[in-house]
Design a protein around this motif. Sequence first.
Motif, short mmCIF file in Angstrom:
data_model
loop_
_atom_site.label_atom_id
_atom_site.label_comp_id
_atom_site.label_asym_id
_atom_site.label_seq_id
_atom_site.Cartn_x
_atom_site.Cartn_y
_atom_site.Cartn_z
N SER A 91 -18.54 -4.58 12.85
CA SER A 91 -17.42 -3.96 13.55
C SER A 91 -16.11 -4.43 12.98
O SER A 91 -15.98 -5.57 12.54
CB SER A 91 -17.45 -4.31 15.04
N SER A 92 -15.13 -3.57 12.99
CA SER A 92 -13.81 -3.89 12.50
C SER A 92 -12.81 -3.63 13.61
O SER A 92 -12.86 -2.63 14.27
CB SER A 92 -13.47 -3.01 11.29
N SER A 93 -11.90 -4.55 13.80
CA SER A 93 -10.84 -4.36 14.78
C SER A 93 -9.52 -4.36 14.03
O SER A 93 -9.21 -5.32 13.34
CB SER A 93 -10.87 -5.49 15.80
N ARG A 94 -8.79 -3.28 14.12
CA ARG A 94 -7.54 -3.13 13.37
C ARG A 94 -6.36 -3.38 14.28
O ARG A 94 -6.26 -2.81 15.34
CB ARG A 94 -7.48 -1.73 12.81
N THR A 95 -5.47 -4.25 13.84
CA THR A 95 -4.25 -4.50 14.57
C THR A 95 -3.11 -3.92 13.77
O THR A 95 -2.94 -4.25 12.61
CB THR A 95 -4.02 -6.02 14.76
N THR A 96 -2.34 -3.05 14.40
CA THR A 96 -1.20 -2.46 13.72
C THR A 96 0.07 -2.87 14.45
O THR A 96 0.06 -3.09 15.65
CB THR A 96 -1.28 -0.92 13.71
N MET A 97 1.12 -2.99 13.69
CA MET A 97 2.41 -3.34 14.28
C MET A 97 3.00 -2.07 14.87
O MET A 97 3.02 -1.04 14.22
CB MET A 97 3.35 -3.91 13.22
N THR A 98 3.42 -2.15 16.09
CA THR A 98 4.08 -1.02 16.72
C THR A 98 5.50 -1.42 17.02
O THR A 98 5.96 -2.46 16.60
CB THR A 98 3.34 -0.60 18.01
N SER A 99 6.20 -0.64 17.76
CA SER A 99 7.59 -0.92 18.07
C SER A 99 7.76 -2.35 18.57
O SER A 99 7.03 -2.81 19.42
CB SER A 99 8.09 0.05 19.15
N GLY A 100 8.69 -3.05 17.98
CA GLY A 100 8.91 -4.45 18.34
C GLY A 100 7.81 -5.29 17.74
O GLY A 100 7.30 -5.02 16.67
N SER A 101 7.42 -6.33 18.46
CA SER A 101 6.39 -7.21 17.93
C SER A 101 5.07 -6.99 18.64
O SER A 101 4.16 -7.78 18.49
CB SER A 101 6.84 -8.67 18.08
N GLY A 154 0.81 -1.22 0.00
CA GLY A 154 0.00 0.00 0.00
C GLY A 154 0.84 1.25 0.00
O GLY A 154 0.50 2.25 -0.66
N GLU A 155 1.96 1.23 0.73
CA GLU A 155 2.85 2.39 0.79
C GLU A 155 3.47 2.70 -0.57
O GLU A 155 3.84 3.84 -0.83
CB GLU A 155 3.98 2.15 1.80
N ALA A 156 3.57 1.70 -1.42
CA ALA A 156 4.15 1.91 -2.76
C ALA A 156 3.28 2.85 -3.61
O ALA A 156 3.79 3.49 -4.52
CB ALA A 156 4.33 0.57 -3.47
N LEU A 166 -8.93 -7.27 0.20
CA LEU A 166 -10.11 -6.66 0.81
C LEU A 166 -11.20 -7.70 1.08
O LEU A 166 -12.01 -7.53 1.97
CB LEU A 166 -10.64 -5.56 -0.11
N ALA A 167 -11.18 -8.79 0.34
CA ALA A 167 -12.17 -9.86 0.51
C ALA A 167 -11.68 -10.97 1.45
O ALA A 167 -12.36 -11.98 1.63
CB ALA A 167 -12.53 -10.46 -0.85
N SER A 168 -10.53 -10.78 2.07
CA SER A 168 -9.95 -11.80 2.96
C SER A 168 -10.85 -12.05 4.17
O SER A 168 -11.57 -11.17 4.63
CB SER A 168 -8.58 -11.32 3.45
N GLN A 169 -10.76 -13.25 4.71
CA GLN A 169 -11.45 -13.59 5.95
C GLN A 169 -10.77 -12.95 7.14
O GLN A 169 -11.35 -12.81 8.20
CB GLN A 169 -11.47 -15.12 6.14
N ASP A 170 -9.52 -12.55 6.98
CA ASP A 170 -8.70 -11.99 8.06
C ASP A 170 -8.91 -10.48 8.17
O ASP A 170 -8.67 -9.75 7.22
CB ASP A 170 -7.23 -12.31 7.77
N GLU A 171 -9.34 -10.02 9.34
CA GLU A 171 -9.63 -8.60 9.54
C GLU A 171 -8.40 -7.71 9.33
O GLU A 171 -8.51 -6.63 8.76
CB GLU A 171 -10.19 -8.35 10.94
N SER A 172 -7.26 -8.15 9.82
CA SER A 172 -6.04 -7.34 9.68
C SER A 172 -5.67 -7.17 8.22
O SER A 172 -5.29 -6.07 7.79
CB SER A 172 -4.88 -7.98 10.44
N ILE A 173 -5.78 -8.23 7.46
CA ILE A 173 -5.48 -8.16 6.03
C ILE A 173 -6.46 -7.21 5.35
O ILE A 173 -6.06 -6.35 4.55
CB ILE A 173 -5.53 -9.56 5.38
N ARG A 174 -7.75 -7.33 5.67
CA ARG A 174 -8.74 -6.41 5.08
C ARG A 174 -8.43 -4.96 5.44
O ARG A 174 -8.55 -4.07 4.60
CB ARG A 174 -10.16 -6.75 5.56
N ASP A 175 -8.04 -4.72 6.69
CA ASP A 175 -7.75 -3.36 7.11
C ASP A 175 -6.56 -2.77 6.36
O ASP A 175 -6.60 -1.62 5.92
CB ASP A 175 -7.51 -3.29 8.62
N TRP A 176 -5.49 -3.56 6.20
CA TRP A 176 -4.33 -3.05 5.47
C TRP A 176 -4.67 -2.85 3.99
O TRP A 176 -4.15 -1.94 3.34
CB TRP A 176 -3.12 -3.95 5.65
#
Length: 115
Positions: free
Chosen positions: A94-104, A49-51, A64-74
């Motif tokens: 409802s959507s729950s977004r998981t983002t990578m932060t410092s470290g894991s 996406g950054e590209a 966007l059609a993935s079963q995985d919420e994180s994949i859909r969000d990205w």
Amino acid sequence: MMRKHNPQIREDGFGLVKQVAPEHVADLVTAYSREEDHGLRCWLLELIGEARSPETLPVLSEALASQDESIRDWARIGLDKLGQRRRAPCSGVSSSRTTMTSGSAAKSESSELPN
């Protein structure tokens, strides 16, 4: 570097790849399609996406059609960056977004999708 156990080295690797992502779209898409590690798949999709390349539209649309919420969000974030945001197949959930932060560590944000 993004596969190292040291969280700082992983973050540094991500930062380096982010700087050159537009020049390596095909490589990122290939890596994403082959990657099995969920965290790395999310990072790769974020880099795709950054590209901000029209070449990424098919993979972002498919994700966007993935079963995985994180994949859909990205995928949504990447499509937004292209000006191509599309609705998820099932709106009003409802959507729950998981983002990578410092470290894991992960950071979750909950939101209600628009109808």
